[in-house]
Enzyme design. Structure first.
Site, PDB file in Angstrom:
ATOM      1  N   GLY A  86      31.660 -47.812  24.296  1.00  7.75           N
ATOM      2  CA  GLY A  86      30.647 -48.784  24.696  1.00  7.75           C
ATOM      3  C   GLY A  86      29.307 -48.229  24.225  1.00  7.75           C
ATOM      4  N   GLU A 127      25.257 -55.501  24.872  1.00 11.39           N
ATOM      5  CA  GLU A 127      26.676 -55.691  25.201  1.00 11.39           C
ATOM      6  C   GLU A 127      26.882 -56.030  26.674  1.00 11.39           C
ATOM      7  OE1 GLU A 127      29.198 -53.111  21.939  1.00 11.39           O
ATOM      8  OE2 GLU A 127      28.759 -52.164  23.844  1.00 11.39           O
ATOM      9  N   ASN A 135      19.785 -51.278  12.983  1.00 12.03           N
ATOM     10  CA  ASN A 135      20.364 -50.961  11.679  1.00 12.03           C
ATOM     11  C   ASN A 135      19.940 -52.064  10.706  1.00 12.03           C
ATOM     12  OD1 ASN A 135      22.059 -53.150  12.044  1.00 12.03           O
ATOM     13  ND2 ASN A 135      23.803 -51.912  12.658  1.00 12.03           N
ATOM     14  N   ASP A 163      24.760 -44.744  18.017  1.00 15.99           N
ATOM     15  CA  ASP A 163      24.471 -44.487  19.436  1.00 15.99           C
ATOM     16  C   ASP A 163      23.977 -43.056  19.634  1.00 15.99           C
ATOM     17  OD1 ASP A 163      25.447 -47.048  19.925  1.00 15.99           O
ATOM     18  OD2 ASP A 163      27.487 -46.305  20.256  1.00 15.99           O
ATOM     19  N   GLY A 190      36.535 -40.654  17.280  1.00 13.25           N
ATOM     20  CA  GLY A 190      36.070 -41.196  18.565  1.00 13.25           C
ATOM     21  C   GLY A 190      34.552 -41.266  18.604  1.00 13.25           C
TER      22      GLY A 190
END
Ligand code: RIB
Length: 294
Positions: free
Chosen positions: A38, A136, A179, A243, A278
């Site tokens: 997330g 989100e 971005n 992130d 990950g």
């Protein structure tokens, strides 16, 4: 300064593929793993590993308790994370042999943060707190309106980008972290430096940070323009690099750093992130970067 992150919490189902699936095609995945993720979760972890003090506001289902425990294990305050019957949000992520990805997000509980939880978290803000938002959760618009009036610095990472974001009071944003595709959608320009100029002109009080993957990052604030190259890295999985950049950059800026060293550290942290699989597991701790073991 403390950072309050109104952010998503996801289960990341990651599928390793030779190349990303094309429309109408069926391919066999070479492997599958489950990670914490997330954008909000990853950014809170990056902030904490960079040394910032973080409070996470969000919502999960019962299946997401381990994710909240993981945030707590990072030293992140989670008293404002709600639990409900709707399952935790999740992402289906393909990662190809070059480490590139595509991501499908299902909002789940992230889209059911209650109005009262949002209002309480906003009311509890100290004047010096920074507020971090991605797109989100269902909290973005409400938080922007309340916090915009209060005057706390808002850092917005408008991801995933949606046309409705353009209707928000974006003039109250302190820092945009975007971005290239988000920059194109916000500015109507395609070329990175034109994106920066257009946004700097439209939001004259804001800092604009434009991340360009393996081409580094650009920065604009008033007449100041900075360009920082990416650090070289052998990419295994680029998920979460943006992130990681956002968390490290904000941790530095909120601690009083100048933009140039903040951008350099953020690029270094992002380069480290892509070398491991990950999203959140590959976010470096500051000591790893300081000691050169990145
Ligand atoms: O930015 C990467 C994140 O995007 C993943 O962890 C996934 O959950 C999606 O939110």
């Amino acid at each position: 300064m403390p950072i309050v992150n109104f952010g998503s919490i996801n289960l990341d189902f990651v599928y390793r593929v030779e190349r990303l699936v094309r429309p109408g095609e069926t391919v066999q995945a070479m492997g599958q793993e489950l990670f914490s993720g997330g954008k909000g979760f990853n950014q809170s972890v990056a902030l904490a590993r960079a040394g910032a003090s973080v409070r996470h506001v969000g919502r999960v289902g019962e299946d997401g308790r381990w994710l909240v425990d993981a945030l707590e294990a990072e030293g992140i305050q989670t008293d404002a994370v709600e639990y409900g019957n709707t399952p935790t949000g999740h992402a289906i992520i393909q990662v190809d042999s070059q480490g590139e990805n595509n991501i499908l997000v299902y909002g789940g509980a992230n889209l059911e943060i209650t109005t009262s939880a949002i209002e309480q978290a906003c009311a509890a803000l100290e004047n010096s707190d920074w507020v971090l938002l991605q797109n989100e959760t269902n909290a973005t618009a409400q938080v922007m309106r309340i916090v915009g009036e209060r005057g706390n610095p808002i850092v917005l990472n408008p991801s995933p980008m949606e046309a409705s974001l353009l209707d928000l009071p974006l003039a109250s944003v302190h820092t945009f972290i975007i971005n290239r595709s988000e920059g194109e959608a916000l500015s109507g320009e395609r070329e990175p430096k034109r994106i920066l100029d257009r946004l700097a002109q439209r939001y004259p009080r804001a800092s604009i940070v434009l991340t360009l993957g393996d081409r580094g990052a650009l920065f604009a604030r008033e007449n100041l323009r900075l360009e920082v190259p990416a650090e070289r890295a052998d990419a295994v999985d680029t998920t979460g690099a943006g992130d990681t950049f956002a968390g490290y950059f904000l941790a530095e800026i909120s601690a009083g750093s100048e933009p140039l060293p903040a951008l350099q550290l953020a690029c270094r942290a992002a380069a480290h992130c892509v070398t491991q699989p990950g999203a959140s597991p590959s976010i470096p701790h500051r000591a790893q970067l300081d000691s050169g073991h990145a």
